[in-house]
Design a protein around this motif. Sequence first.
Motif, PDB file in Angstrom:
ATOM      1  N   UNK A  43       0.322  -0.806  -0.071  1.00 31.06           N
ATOM      2  CA  UNK A  43      -0.200  -0.040   0.323  1.00 31.06           C
ATOM      3  C   UNK A  43       1.045   1.313  -0.127  1.00 31.06           C
ATOM      4  N   UNK A  44       1.962   1.539   1.074  1.00 29.53           N
ATOM      5  CA  UNK A  44       2.962   2.912   0.915  1.00 29.53           C
ATOM      6  C   UNK A  44       2.893   2.592  -0.165  1.00 29.53           C
ATOM      7  N   UNK A  45       3.934   1.785  -1.748  1.00 26.97           N
ATOM      8  CA  UNK A  45       3.976   1.993  -2.705  1.00 26.97           C
ATOM      9  C   UNK A  45       3.545   1.982  -3.520  1.00 26.97           C
ATOM     10  N   UNK A  46       2.214   2.197  -3.462  1.00 28.62           N
ATOM     11  CA  UNK A  46       0.950   2.558  -4.574  1.00 28.62           C
ATOM     12  C   UNK A  46       0.143   1.311  -4.601  1.00 28.62           C
ATOM     13  N   UNK A  47      -0.154   0.182  -4.146  1.00 29.84           N
ATOM     14  CA  UNK A  47      -0.691  -0.554  -4.949  1.00 29.84           C
ATOM     15  C   UNK A  47      -2.261  -0.581  -4.332  1.00 29.84           C
ATOM     16  N   UNK A  48      -3.141  -0.424  -5.063  1.00 32.90           N
ATOM     17  CA  UNK A  48      -4.750  -0.655  -5.288  1.00 32.90           C
ATOM     18  C   UNK A  48      -5.302  -1.462  -4.116  1.00 32.90           C
TER      19      UNK A  48
END
Length: 225
Positions: free
Chosen positions: A92-97
């Motif tokens: 999540x921190x890296x941008x996954x939804x």
Amino acid sequence: MSYTIYLVEDEQNLNELLTKYLESEDWNVSSFLTGEAAREAINKPPHLWILDIMLPDTDGYTLIKEIKAASPDVPVIFISARDADIDRVLGLELGSSDYIAKPFLPRELIIRVQKLLELVYKNSDTPQQQSVTSVSSYVIHEDVREVYEEGQLINLTSKEFDLLLLFTHHQGHAFSREDILVKIWGHDYFGTDRVVDDLVRRLRKKMPDLKVETIYGFGYRMLKG
């Protein structure tokens, strides 16, 4: 709407199974067995990435950084045999939804993909794939008016970006200086058409890989490819 989905999964049987399920929804699916193969497609972004964390030649965390650098608005779903909370948080921190732990039913993935696509694109008349364009070594994000080269933002003025879009949308078309003047500055502009030459010069300096050809005595054309 026919969405384009990139699936990155190194287990061949699972890759083929998930591809069939995704294609059954009339989505355009490109599947990859390695991170390197997927990396070659980053500059031609889909509407959605489905990305395994554990890959034979890299990992999903490395890939998502590159994906987000090139296309920050494209959603990513992580799938992984690791169900640790830290993996979910890092994703999540890296941008996954979204994050789905293996094993899972293919139908669960389909439902999550449907909901995510609807959430991201339901208010968009222009699909993400349409608003992100690759030209030479550059990735153009039309909706946010940004240009990247190898993940690095190129700072363009408003008119430089307008000129870039004009050339990009009409590759191979020859524009006279007067054509460009009207399209970029409008019919009410009063002044010399030499401002066009200056604008082209600045764009070439910032984006030297663009194949903008001078048609002497007439104007300019961006070559295809």
